[in-house]
Scaffold this motif. Structure first.
Motif, short mmCIF file in Angstrom:
data_model
loop_
_atom_site.label_atom_id
_atom_site.label_comp_id
_atom_site.label_asym_id
_atom_site.label_seq_id
_atom_site.Cartn_x
_atom_site.Cartn_y
_atom_site.Cartn_z
N LEU A 13 -14.97 -31.41 26.16
CA LEU A 13 -15.24 -31.68 24.74
C LEU A 13 -16.14 -32.91 24.60
CD1 LEU A 13 -11.68 -31.07 23.26
CD2 LEU A 13 -13.63 -29.49 23.22
N VAL A 14 -15.86 -33.93 25.39
CA VAL A 14 -16.69 -35.15 25.36
C VAL A 14 -18.11 -34.81 25.81
CG1 VAL A 14 -17.07 -37.41 26.43
CG2 VAL A 14 -14.79 -36.76 25.64
N GLU A 15 -18.25 -34.04 26.87
CA GLU A 15 -19.58 -33.64 27.33
C GLU A 15 -20.34 -32.91 26.24
OE1 GLU A 15 -18.93 -31.31 30.85
OE2 GLU A 15 -18.28 -33.05 32.02
N GLY A 16 -19.67 -32.00 25.55
CA GLY A 16 -20.32 -31.26 24.46
C GLY A 16 -20.75 -32.17 23.33
N ALA A 17 -19.89 -33.13 22.97
CA ALA A 17 -20.22 -34.07 21.90
C ALA A 17 -21.40 -34.95 22.30
CB ALA A 17 -19.00 -34.93 21.56
N GLN A 18 -21.39 -35.45 23.52
CA GLN A 18 -22.49 -36.30 23.98
C GLN A 18 -23.80 -35.52 24.03
OE1 GLN A 18 -22.13 -37.77 28.01
NE2 GLN A 18 -23.64 -39.37 27.67
N ASP A 19 -23.76 -34.30 24.53
CA ASP A 19 -24.96 -33.47 24.59
C ASP A 19 -25.52 -33.21 23.20
OD1 ASP A 19 -26.82 -31.66 26.08
OD2 ASP A 19 -25.82 -30.15 24.83
N SER A 20 -24.65 -32.90 22.26
CA SER A 20 -25.09 -32.65 20.88
C SER A 20 -25.73 -33.90 20.28
CB SER A 20 -23.91 -32.19 20.03
OG SER A 20 -24.32 -31.93 18.71
N PHE A 21 -25.13 -35.05 20.52
CA PHE A 21 -25.66 -36.32 20.02
C PHE A 21 -27.08 -36.54 20.54
CE2 PHE A 21 -26.09 -41.00 20.49
CZ PHE A 21 -25.93 -41.38 19.17
N ASP A 68 -21.37 -46.05 12.61
CA ASP A 68 -21.88 -45.28 11.48
C ASP A 68 -21.12 -43.97 11.33
OD1 ASP A 68 -24.05 -47.10 10.77
OD2 ASP A 68 -24.96 -46.46 12.66
N ALA A 69 -20.51 -43.50 12.40
CA ALA A 69 -19.73 -42.26 12.38
C ALA A 69 -18.84 -42.23 13.61
CB ALA A 69 -20.67 -41.05 12.38
N ILE A 70 -17.76 -41.43 13.51
CA ILE A 70 -16.81 -41.34 14.62
C ILE A 70 -16.40 -39.87 14.80
CG2 ILE A 70 -14.56 -42.06 15.54
CD1 ILE A 70 -14.89 -44.62 13.79
N CYS A 71 -16.46 -39.43 16.05
CA CYS A 71 -16.12 -38.07 16.44
C CYS A 71 -14.83 -38.11 17.25
CB CYS A 71 -17.28 -37.50 17.27
SG CYS A 71 -17.00 -35.87 17.95
N CYS A 72 -13.77 -37.46 16.77
CA CYS A 72 -12.49 -37.44 17.47
C CYS A 72 -12.33 -36.12 18.21
CB CYS A 72 -11.34 -37.59 16.47
SG CYS A 72 -11.40 -39.12 15.51
N ALA A 120 -18.91 -30.34 20.75
CA ALA A 120 -20.28 -30.28 20.24
C ALA A 120 -20.27 -30.01 18.74
CB ALA A 120 -21.08 -29.21 20.98
N GLU A 121 -19.41 -29.11 18.30
CA GLU A 121 -19.33 -28.80 16.87
C GLU A 121 -18.85 -30.01 16.07
OE1 GLU A 121 -17.11 -25.22 16.01
OE2 GLU A 121 -18.15 -24.13 17.60
N ALA A 122 -17.90 -30.76 16.61
CA ALA A 122 -17.42 -31.95 15.91
C ALA A 122 -18.54 -32.99 15.79
CB ALA A 122 -16.21 -32.55 16.64
N MET A 123 -19.37 -33.11 16.81
CA MET A 123 -20.49 -34.04 16.75
C MET A 123 -21.55 -33.57 15.77
SD MET A 123 -21.81 -36.94 17.63
CE MET A 123 -20.90 -37.51 19.05
N THR A 124 -21.86 -32.28 15.75
CA THR A 124 -22.87 -31.81 14.79
C THR A 124 -22.37 -31.99 13.35
OG1 THR A 124 -22.13 -29.50 14.96
CG2 THR A 124 -23.97 -30.17 16.37
N THR A 125 -21.08 -31.92 13.15
CA THR A 125 -20.53 -32.18 11.82
C THR A 125 -20.86 -33.59 11.36
OG1 THR A 125 -18.73 -30.59 12.08
CG2 THR A 125 -18.38 -32.38 10.50
#
Length: 156
Positions: free
Chosen positions: A31-39, A74-78, A138-143
């Protein structure tokens, strides 16, 4: 009618945190990898991305509250993963993590996303951590990327 809608773009200056509950790390690492990639794919600067690790999903709201109070982000992804077992523990942890994230968020005016998985099986968690059901990190980060842009438009 004027439509105000966020776009999927970062300017590279946004300071964002990912808060990750390490429990079930085989899932949460993805999940972290997906969030970082999306960012990074949407223009984020990796130097402006912090990873805050906590023991599990129950501790995410406490770290979130502290991160919100710091004013550094500026934003936080959990992200995290709670997988049902044979006891009611799942029900308590998933409910408290969700309520805690929502509660902490209400008193602050920055985007926060809830990418904490609550699944019945390990197979469902794997599906949501980068296999056939996509990557919920990744979806949480795109949000939050979309919400950052929306907030900026609403402040104009």
């Amino acid at each position: 009618m004027n439509i105000i809608e966020g776009q999927m773009r970062l300017n590279g200056n946004e300071k964002v945190a990912i808060i990750n509950g390490r429990f079930n790390h085989i899932i949460t690492d993805r999940l972290v990898e997906g969030a970082q990639d999306s960012f990074k794919r949407h223009g984020g600067n990796d130097e402006n991305l912090d990873l805050i690790l906590v023991p599990g999903a129950f501790e995410i709201p406490f770290a979130l509250q502290k991160a919100l109070e710091s004013g550094k982000y500026d934003a936080i992804c959990c992200v995290g993963a709670v997988i049902r077992g044979s006891t009611p523990h799942f029900d308590y942890i998933s409910a408290e993590a969700t309520k805690g994230i929502a509660s902490a968020t209400m008193n602050h005016s920055i985007p926060v996303s809830n990418g904490v998985l609550t699944t019945n099986t390990i197979e469902q968690a794997i599906e949501r951590a980068g296999s056939k059901a996509g990557n919920k990190g990744a979806e949480a980060m795109t949000t939050i990327i979309e919400m950052l842009d929306l907030y900026a438009q609403m402040d104009k």
